[in-house]
Design an enzyme around this catalytic site. Structure first.
Site, mmCIF file in Angstrom:
data_model
loop_
_atom_site.group_PDB
_atom_site.id
_atom_site.type_symbol
_atom_site.label_atom_id
_atom_site.label_comp_id
_atom_site.label_asym_id
_atom_site.label_seq_id
_atom_site.Cartn_x
_atom_site.Cartn_y
_atom_site.Cartn_z
ATOM 1 N N SER A 14 32.763 66.416 56.959
ATOM 2 C CA SER A 14 33.941 66.398 57.830
ATOM 3 C C SER A 14 35.161 66.757 57.007
ATOM 4 O O SER A 14 35.193 66.512 55.796
ATOM 5 C CB SER A 14 34.134 64.990 58.410
ATOM 6 O OG SER A 14 35.393 64.886 59.035
ATOM 7 N N TYR A 40 34.471 55.769 56.707
ATOM 8 C CA TYR A 40 33.797 56.960 57.262
ATOM 9 C C TYR A 40 34.152 58.191 56.429
ATOM 10 O O TYR A 40 33.281 58.982 56.046
ATOM 11 C CB TYR A 40 34.224 57.142 58.730
ATOM 12 C CG TYR A 40 33.886 58.490 59.321
ATOM 13 C CD1 TYR A 40 32.615 58.756 59.807
ATOM 14 C CD2 TYR A 40 34.849 59.509 59.382
ATOM 15 C CE1 TYR A 40 32.304 60.011 60.342
ATOM 16 C CE2 TYR A 40 34.545 60.752 59.913
ATOM 17 C CZ TYR A 40 33.275 61.001 60.398
ATOM 18 O OH TYR A 40 32.973 62.230 60.923
ATOM 19 N N LYS A 94 31.815 60.769 54.070
ATOM 20 C CA LYS A 94 31.758 62.231 54.226
ATOM 21 C C LYS A 94 32.084 62.928 52.904
ATOM 22 O O LYS A 94 31.598 64.029 52.646
ATOM 23 C CB LYS A 94 32.716 62.673 55.343
ATOM 24 C CG LYS A 94 32.278 62.197 56.736
ATOM 25 C CD LYS A 94 30.944 62.801 57.121
ATOM 26 C CE LYS A 94 30.499 62.520 58.531
ATOM 27 N NZ LYS A 94 29.239 63.171 58.861
HETATM 28 P P1 NAP Z 1 28.664 63.145 69.353
HETATM 29 O O1 NAP Z 1 29.056 64.273 70.227
HETATM 30 O O2 NAP Z 1 29.206 61.794 69.672
HETATM 31 O O3 NAP Z 1 27.064 63.108 69.280
HETATM 32 C C1 NAP Z 1 26.456 62.141 68.575
HETATM 33 C C2 NAP Z 1 24.945 62.402 68.527
HETATM 34 O O4 NAP Z 1 24.410 61.564 67.524
HETATM 35 C C3 NAP Z 1 24.219 62.073 69.806
HETATM 36 O O5 NAP Z 1 23.199 63.049 70.000
HETATM 37 C C4 NAP Z 1 23.592 60.705 69.497
HETATM 38 O O6 NAP Z 1 22.456 60.528 70.345
HETATM 39 C C5 NAP Z 1 23.254 60.882 68.024
HETATM 40 N N1 NAP Z 1 23.133 59.692 67.158
HETATM 41 C C6 NAP Z 1 24.019 58.693 66.982
HETATM 42 N N2 NAP Z 1 23.568 57.812 66.063
HETATM 43 C C7 NAP Z 1 22.368 58.281 65.629
HETATM 44 C C8 NAP Z 1 21.404 57.823 64.696
HETATM 45 N N3 NAP Z 1 21.571 56.687 64.010
HETATM 46 N N4 NAP Z 1 20.273 58.556 64.501
HETATM 47 C C9 NAP Z 1 20.087 59.708 65.194
HETATM 48 N N5 NAP Z 1 20.953 60.189 66.085
HETATM 49 C C10 NAP Z 1 22.089 59.486 66.315
HETATM 50 O O7 NAP Z 1 29.095 63.425 67.824
HETATM 51 P P2 NAP Z 1 29.654 64.743 67.109
HETATM 52 O O8 NAP Z 1 31.127 64.748 67.193
HETATM 53 O O9 NAP Z 1 28.901 65.916 67.568
HETATM 54 O O10 NAP Z 1 29.307 64.422 65.574
HETATM 55 C C11 NAP Z 1 28.196 65.016 64.928
HETATM 56 C C12 NAP Z 1 28.492 65.093 63.453
HETATM 57 O O11 NAP Z 1 29.678 65.839 63.214
HETATM 58 C C13 NAP Z 1 28.706 63.744 62.755
HETATM 59 O O12 NAP Z 1 28.135 63.792 61.477
HETATM 60 C C14 NAP Z 1 30.216 63.656 62.632
HETATM 61 O O13 NAP Z 1 30.609 62.843 61.554
HETATM 62 C C15 NAP Z 1 30.538 65.116 62.357
HETATM 63 N N6 NAP Z 1 31.922 65.488 62.632
HETATM 64 C C16 NAP Z 1 32.428 65.415 63.889
HETATM 65 C C17 NAP Z 1 33.750 65.793 64.084
HETATM 66 C C18 NAP Z 1 34.391 65.782 65.433
HETATM 67 O O14 NAP Z 1 35.629 65.956 65.507
HETATM 68 N N7 NAP Z 1 33.648 65.608 66.509
HETATM 69 C C19 NAP Z 1 34.539 66.215 63.007
HETATM 70 C C20 NAP Z 1 33.980 66.261 61.750
HETATM 71 C C21 NAP Z 1 32.660 65.907 61.572
HETATM 72 P P3 NAP Z 1 21.788 59.062 70.625
HETATM 73 O O15 NAP Z 1 22.860 58.216 71.210
HETATM 74 O O16 NAP Z 1 20.639 59.347 71.540
HETATM 75 O O17 NAP Z 1 21.321 58.594 69.273
#
Ligand code: NAP
Length: 257
Positions: A148, A161, A165
């Site tokens: 991130s 968090y 990262k």
């Molecule tokens: P999201 O839309 O909230 O999706 C989260 C996904 O993670 C869901 O499919 C959820 O499904 C699954 N999940 C949660 N806990 C889990 C676990 N312990 N084991 C396996 N699956 C799990 O999240 P996102 O924003 O796409 O984030 C994805 C990645 O991108 C993360 O690493 C996050 O740190 C990174 N990121 C996000 C952003 C942002 O702005 N969105 C920015 C930088 C980095 P279930 O509930 O079925 O498990």
């Protein structure tokens, strides 16, 4: 227009964690559109089923396996089921992360800290350990960790968090060095603020969002699809000389440690 074969991933088998929503879903879909056989996973069986059916209905080669990345038996089962179906693994995208704590860094409990590091860092390491021998047998592979922009500059309230990262940036370098001899490339993507459920606290409140946009030169929140193409590129043979790198995709936000 067919959505298939947008890239050079034909014949490759890809495992994507946390792939039933947001960034993971977009990555899984893009890898499959590039011709890969993709295994999607997340904690909840219903989410895995819905996602698998949705991607299959687009004609994509996708199966689903329930996997909570923090559970050893789930990680093993994910690998076993992938091998049972496809006989090999070429690509791992380690995308799962949690953030159970918001507040001052010094107020974070040991319990919350452990949870964040177990899911965001340790499980990425352990899944890599599980999969590398299979990539080695295959003569190579590609691993991508999802870090991130917060890994470069801790976001207010998201200290633990953010530090988890940052750890992924270190894991990428060290793992790339060690896996190079197996022809396994290890890279990392650091998304900026992307429109998903995970980031809704930052994007749903107009005042918070405005403040956020002031720090983003492109003056907009990213979308998950913008991470899919980048990860597909890193996993493809077009990136065959790229390893140990982190690529920030954050609309121009500063990324320097
Ligand atoms: P999201 O839309 O909230 O999706 C989260 C996904 O993670 C869901 O499919 C959820 O499904 C699954 N999940 C949660 N806990 C889990 C676990 N312990 N084991 C396996 N699956 C799990 O999240 P996102 O924003 O796409 O984030 C994805 C990645 O991108 C993360 O690493 C996050 O740190 C990174 N990121 C996000 C952003 C942002 O702005 N969105 C920015 C930088 C980095 P279930 O509930 O079925 O498990």
């Amino acid at each position: 227009m067919s959505v298939k074969n947008l890239g050079s991933l034909a014949g490759k088998v890809a495992v994507v964690t946390a792939a039933t929503d947001g960034i993971g879903f977009a990555i899984a879909r893009r890898l499959a559109q590039g011709g890969a056989s993709v295994v999607v996973s997340s904690r909840k069986e219903a989410n895995v089923k819905r996602t698998t059916e949705s991607l299959q209905s687009e004609g994509l080669d996708v199966i689903g396996v329930k996997c909570h990345v923090g559970l050893e038996e789930d990680r093993k089962n994910l690998v076993d089921e992938t091998l049972k179906k496809h006989g090999a693994i070429d690509i791992l995208v380690s995308n799962a992360a949690v953030n159970p704590f918001f507040g001052n860094l010094l107020d974070c409990s040991g319990e919350a800290w452990d949870k964040i590091f177990d899911i965001n860092v340790k499980s990425a390491f352990l899944l890599t350990k599980e999969i590398v021998p299979h990539m080695e047998k295959r003569g190579g592979g590609s691993i991508v960790y999802i870090s991130s922009i917060a890994g470069y500059h801790a976001m207010p309230g998201l200290g633990p968090y953010s530090i988890s990262k940052t750890a992924l940036l270190g894991l990428t370098r060290a793992m790339a060095d060690e896996c190079a001899k197996y022809n396994i490339r290890v890279n990392c993507v650091a998304p900026g603020v992307i429109d998903t459920k995970f980031s809704s606290a930052l994007t749903e409140n107009e005042a918070v969002k405005e403040k956020m946009l002031d720090q983003i030169p492109l003056r907009r929140i990213g979308v998950p699809q913008e991470m899919g193409g980048l990860v597909a590129f890193l996993c493809s043979d077009e990136a065959s000389y790229i390893t140990g790198e982190n690529i920030t995709a954050a609309g121009g936000m500063e990324s320097r440690l």
